[in-house]
Design a protein around this motif. Structure first.
Motif, PDB file in Angstrom:
ATOM      1  N   GLN A 239       0.867  -1.184   0.000  1.00  0.00           N
ATOM      2  CA  GLN A 239       0.000   0.000   0.000  1.00  0.00           C
ATOM      3  C   GLN A 239       0.903   1.233   0.000  1.00  0.00           C
ATOM      4  O   GLN A 239       1.788   1.353   0.851  1.00  0.00           O
ATOM      5  CB  GLN A 239      -0.889  -0.010   1.240  1.00  0.00           C
ATOM      6  CG  GLN A 239      -1.864   1.123   1.313  1.00  0.00           C
ATOM      7  CD  GLN A 239      -3.097   0.911   0.454  1.00  0.00           C
ATOM      8  OE1 GLN A 239      -3.403  -0.183   0.027  1.00  0.00           O
ATOM      9  NE2 GLN A 239      -3.794   1.987   0.183  1.00  0.00           N
ATOM     10  N   VAL A 240       0.696   2.136  -0.961  1.00  0.00           N
ATOM     11  CA  VAL A 240       1.549   3.314  -1.101  1.00  0.00           C
ATOM     12  C   VAL A 240       0.716   4.556  -1.393  1.00  0.00           C
ATOM     13  O   VAL A 240      -0.448   4.467  -1.780  1.00  0.00           O
ATOM     14  CB  VAL A 240       2.587   3.138  -2.247  1.00  0.00           C
ATOM     15  CG1 VAL A 240       3.535   1.993  -1.974  1.00  0.00           C
ATOM     16  CG2 VAL A 240       1.909   2.959  -3.583  1.00  0.00           C
TER      17      VAL A 240
ATOM     18  N   ARG B 118      -3.440   7.012  -3.659  1.00  0.00           N
ATOM     19  CA  ARG B 118      -3.226   5.995  -2.642  1.00  0.00           C
ATOM     20  C   ARG B 118      -3.790   4.685  -3.179  1.00  0.00           C
ATOM     21  O   ARG B 118      -4.932   4.626  -3.631  1.00  0.00           O
ATOM     22  CB  ARG B 118      -3.946   6.365  -1.355  1.00  0.00           C
ATOM     23  CG  ARG B 118      -3.765   5.336  -0.266  1.00  0.00           C
ATOM     24  CD  ARG B 118      -4.577   5.715   0.959  1.00  0.00           C
ATOM     25  NE  ARG B 118      -4.389   4.696   1.974  1.00  0.00           N
ATOM     26  CZ  ARG B 118      -4.001   4.935   3.206  1.00  0.00           C
ATOM     27  NH1 ARG B 118      -3.793   6.162   3.612  1.00  0.00           N
ATOM     28  NH2 ARG B 118      -3.851   3.954   4.052  1.00  0.00           N
ATOM     29  N   GLY B 119      -2.970   3.631  -3.154  1.00  0.00           N
ATOM     30  CA  GLY B 119      -3.416   2.327  -3.632  1.00  0.00           C
ATOM     31  C   GLY B 119      -2.298   1.307  -3.513  1.00  0.00           C
ATOM     32  O   GLY B 119      -1.257   1.568  -2.906  1.00  0.00           O
TER      33      GLY B 119
ATOM     34  N   ARG C 175      -3.476  -0.362  -8.229  1.00  0.00           N
ATOM     35  CA  ARG C 175      -4.826  -0.924  -8.148  1.00  0.00           C
ATOM     36  C   ARG C 175      -5.472  -0.490  -6.839  1.00  0.00           C
ATOM     37  O   ARG C 175      -4.775  -0.144  -5.895  1.00  0.00           O
ATOM     38  CB  ARG C 175      -4.785  -2.449  -8.214  1.00  0.00           C
ATOM     39  CG  ARG C 175      -4.465  -2.970  -9.598  1.00  0.00           C
ATOM     40  CD  ARG C 175      -4.645  -4.459  -9.646  1.00  0.00           C
ATOM     41  NE  ARG C 175      -4.415  -4.954 -10.994  1.00  0.00           N
ATOM     42  CZ  ARG C 175      -4.448  -6.237 -11.309  1.00  0.00           C
ATOM     43  NH1 ARG C 175      -4.680  -7.154 -10.396  1.00  0.00           N
ATOM     44  NH2 ARG C 175      -4.234  -6.603 -12.551  1.00  0.00           N
ATOM     45  N   ASN C 176      -6.815  -0.570  -6.806  1.00  0.00           N
ATOM     46  CA  ASN C 176      -7.589  -0.146  -5.624  1.00  0.00           C
ATOM     47  C   ASN C 176      -7.208   1.274  -5.228  1.00  0.00           C
ATOM     48  O   ASN C 176      -6.815   1.544  -4.100  1.00  0.00           O
ATOM     49  CB  ASN C 176      -7.377  -1.097  -4.452  1.00  0.00           C
ATOM     50  CG  ASN C 176      -7.808  -2.503  -4.771  1.00  0.00           C
ATOM     51  OD1 ASN C 176      -8.771  -2.699  -5.499  1.00  0.00           O
ATOM     52  ND2 ASN C 176      -7.099  -3.479  -4.254  1.00  0.00           N
ATOM     53  N   VAL C 177      -7.355   2.185  -6.163  1.00  0.00           N
ATOM     54  CA  VAL C 177      -6.797   3.535  -6.031  1.00  0.00           C
ATOM     55  C   VAL C 177      -7.837   4.563  -5.586  1.00  0.00           C
ATOM     56  O   VAL C 177      -8.985   4.539  -6.022  1.00  0.00           O
ATOM     57  CB  VAL C 177      -6.174   3.985  -7.371  1.00  0.00           C
ATOM     58  CG1 VAL C 177      -5.594   5.384  -7.269  1.00  0.00           C
ATOM     59  CG2 VAL C 177      -5.113   3.003  -7.817  1.00  0.00           C
TER      60      VAL C 177
ATOM     61  N   ASP D  51     -11.833   3.882 -10.652  1.00  0.00           N
ATOM     62  CA  ASP D  51     -12.152   2.557 -11.177  1.00  0.00           C
ATOM     63  C   ASP D  51     -10.966   1.986 -11.934  1.00  0.00           C
ATOM     64  O   ASP D  51     -10.188   2.726 -12.545  1.00  0.00           O
ATOM     65  CB  ASP D  51     -13.352   2.617 -12.122  1.00  0.00           C
ATOM     66  CG  ASP D  51     -14.652   2.910 -11.401  1.00  0.00           C
ATOM     67  OD1 ASP D  51     -14.744   2.563 -10.205  1.00  0.00           O
ATOM     68  OD2 ASP D  51     -15.567   3.473 -12.018  1.00  0.00           O
ATOM     69  N   GLY D  52     -10.829   0.669 -11.900  1.00  0.00           N
ATOM     70  CA  GLY D  52      -9.798  -0.013 -12.682  1.00  0.00           C
ATOM     71  C   GLY D  52      -8.399   0.264 -12.167  1.00  0.00           C
ATOM     72  O   GLY D  52      -8.184   0.560 -10.994  1.00  0.00           O
ATOM     73  N   GLU D  53      -7.436   0.156 -13.068  1.00  0.00           N
ATOM     74  CA  GLU D  53      -6.032   0.412 -12.728  1.00  0.00           C
ATOM     75  C   GLU D  53      -5.681   1.854 -13.091  1.00  0.00           C
ATOM     76  O   GLU D  53      -6.233   2.412 -14.034  1.00  0.00           O
ATOM     77  CB  GLU D  53      -5.111  -0.532 -13.501  1.00  0.00           C
ATOM     78  CG  GLU D  53      -5.293  -1.984 -13.144  1.00  0.00           C
ATOM     79  CD  GLU D  53      -4.384  -2.909 -13.917  1.00  0.00           C
ATOM     80  OE1 GLU D  53      -4.094  -3.991 -13.399  1.00  0.00           O
ATOM     81  OE2 GLU D  53      -3.969  -2.575 -15.045  1.00  0.00           O
ATOM     82  N   VAL D  54      -4.751   2.418 -12.344  1.00  0.00           N
ATOM     83  CA  VAL D  54      -4.245   3.753 -12.645  1.00  0.00           C
ATOM     84  C   VAL D  54      -2.783   3.595 -13.047  1.00  0.00           C
ATOM     85  O   VAL D  54      -2.005   2.937 -12.347  1.00  0.00           O
ATOM     86  CB  VAL D  54      -4.377   4.702 -11.426  1.00  0.00           C
ATOM     87  CG1 VAL D  54      -3.666   6.017 -11.687  1.00  0.00           C
ATOM     88  CG2 VAL D  54      -5.838   4.941 -11.103  1.00  0.00           C
ATOM     89  N   VAL D  55      -2.429   4.172 -14.177  1.00  0.00           N
ATOM     90  CA  VAL D  55      -1.064   4.099 -14.697  1.00  0.00           C
ATOM     91  C   VAL D  55      -0.432   5.473 -14.534  1.00  0.00           C
ATOM     92  O   VAL D  55      -0.972   6.474 -15.004  1.00  0.00           O
ATOM     93  CB  VAL D  55      -1.064   3.664 -16.178  1.00  0.00           C
ATOM     94  CG1 VAL D  55       0.347   3.626 -16.728  1.00  0.00           C
ATOM     95  CG2 VAL D  55      -1.739   2.304 -16.328  1.00  0.00           C
ATOM     96  N   VAL D  56       0.721   5.522 -13.849  1.00  0.00           N
ATOM     97  CA  VAL D  56       1.411   6.782 -13.588  1.00  0.00           C
ATOM     98  C   VAL D  56       2.763   6.741 -14.289  1.00  0.00           C
ATOM     99  O   VAL D  56       3.536   5.789 -14.112  1.00  0.00           O
ATOM    100  CB  VAL D  56       1.613   7.001 -12.067  1.00  0.00           C
ATOM    101  CG1 VAL D  56       2.353   8.297 -11.806  1.00  0.00           C
ATOM    102  CG2 VAL D  56       0.279   6.979 -11.336  1.00  0.00           C
ATOM    103  N   ASP D  57       3.039   7.756 -15.067  1.00  0.00           N
ATOM    104  CA  ASP D  57       4.335   7.891 -15.733  1.00  0.00           C
ATOM    105  C   ASP D  57       5.422   8.049 -14.666  1.00  0.00           C
ATOM    106  O   ASP D  57       5.330   8.934 -13.808  1.00  0.00           O
ATOM    107  CB  ASP D  57       4.297   9.099 -16.653  1.00  0.00           C
ATOM    108  CG  ASP D  57       5.551   9.280 -17.487  1.00  0.00           C
ATOM    109  OD1 ASP D  57       6.568   8.603 -17.236  1.00  0.00           O
ATOM    110  OD2 ASP D  57       5.510  10.113 -18.403  1.00  0.00           O
TER     111      ASP D  57
END
Length: 68
Positions: free
Chosen positions: A10-11, A22-23, A36-38, A51-57
Protein backbone atom coordinates in the motif's frame (compact mmCIF):
# COMPACT_ATOMS: atom_id res chain seq x y z
CA UNK A 1 19.80 -6.90 -6.22
CA UNK A 2 17.90 -4.20 -4.32
CA UNK A 3 14.61 -3.07 -5.87
CA UNK A 4 13.64 0.39 -4.57
CA UNK A 5 9.97 -0.02 -5.58
CA UNK A 6 7.69 -1.51 -2.89
CA UNK A 7 5.59 -3.67 -5.24
CA UNK A 8 2.46 -5.27 -3.78
CA UNK A 9 2.45 -2.77 -0.89
CA UNK A 10 0.00 0.00 0.00
CA UNK A 11 1.55 3.31 -1.10
CA UNK A 12 0.84 6.98 -1.73
CA UNK A 13 2.36 8.13 -5.01
CA UNK A 14 2.94 11.89 -5.05
CA UNK A 15 3.39 13.36 -8.50
CA UNK A 16 5.18 16.43 -9.82
CA UNK A 17 1.81 17.66 -11.16
CA UNK A 18 0.43 17.98 -7.60
CA UNK A 19 -1.71 14.83 -7.71
CA UNK A 20 -1.49 12.07 -5.13
CA UNK A 21 -2.79 8.52 -5.44
CA UNK A 22 -3.23 5.99 -2.64
CA UNK A 23 -3.42 2.33 -3.63
CA UNK A 24 -1.52 -0.91 -4.11
CA UNK A 25 1.59 -0.60 -6.26
CA UNK A 26 0.77 -3.59 -8.42
CA UNK A 27 3.77 -3.55 -10.72
CA UNK A 28 6.40 -1.34 -12.25
CA UNK A 29 7.27 -1.28 -15.88
CA UNK A 30 10.00 0.44 -17.81
CA UNK A 31 8.30 3.84 -17.95
CA UNK A 32 5.32 3.64 -15.63
CA UNK A 33 3.81 2.35 -12.37
CA UNK A 34 0.53 0.41 -12.20
CA UNK A 35 -1.70 1.00 -9.16
CA UNK A 36 -4.83 -0.92 -8.15
CA UNK A 37 -7.59 -0.15 -5.62
CA UNK A 38 -6.80 3.54 -6.03
CA UNK A 39 -8.11 6.67 -4.38
CA UNK A 40 -7.04 10.06 -5.69
CA UNK A 41 -6.29 12.38 -2.77
CA UNK A 42 -7.72 15.84 -3.33
CA UNK A 43 -7.02 19.17 -1.64
CA UNK A 44 -8.77 19.46 1.70
CA UNK A 45 -8.48 15.75 2.44
CA UNK A 46 -11.26 14.50 0.17
CA UNK A 47 -10.70 11.18 -1.61
CA UNK A 48 -12.12 10.13 -4.97
CA UNK A 49 -12.30 6.40 -5.73
CA UNK A 50 -10.81 5.48 -9.13
CA UNK A 51 -12.15 2.56 -11.18
CA UNK A 52 -9.80 -0.01 -12.68
CA UNK A 53 -6.03 0.41 -12.73
CA UNK A 54 -4.25 3.75 -12.65
CA UNK A 55 -1.06 4.10 -14.70
CA UNK A 56 1.41 6.78 -13.59
CA UNK A 57 4.34 7.89 -15.73
CA UNK A 58 7.48 7.26 -13.65
CA UNK A 59 8.99 10.53 -14.90
CA UNK A 60 6.08 12.33 -13.16
CA UNK A 61 6.64 10.68 -9.74
CA UNK A 62 7.97 13.08 -7.12
CA UNK A 63 8.12 10.52 -4.29
CA UNK A 64 6.42 7.37 -2.98
CA UNK A 65 5.29 6.84 0.62
CA UNK A 66 4.79 3.28 1.91
CA UNK A 67 1.79 3.18 4.25
CA UNK A 68 0.51 0.47 6.56
Amino acid sequence: MFDPYPCLRQVVVNTKTDRAFRGVLWRKRRGYLVLRNVEMLQPGGAMMRMDGEVVVDRANVDFIQVVS
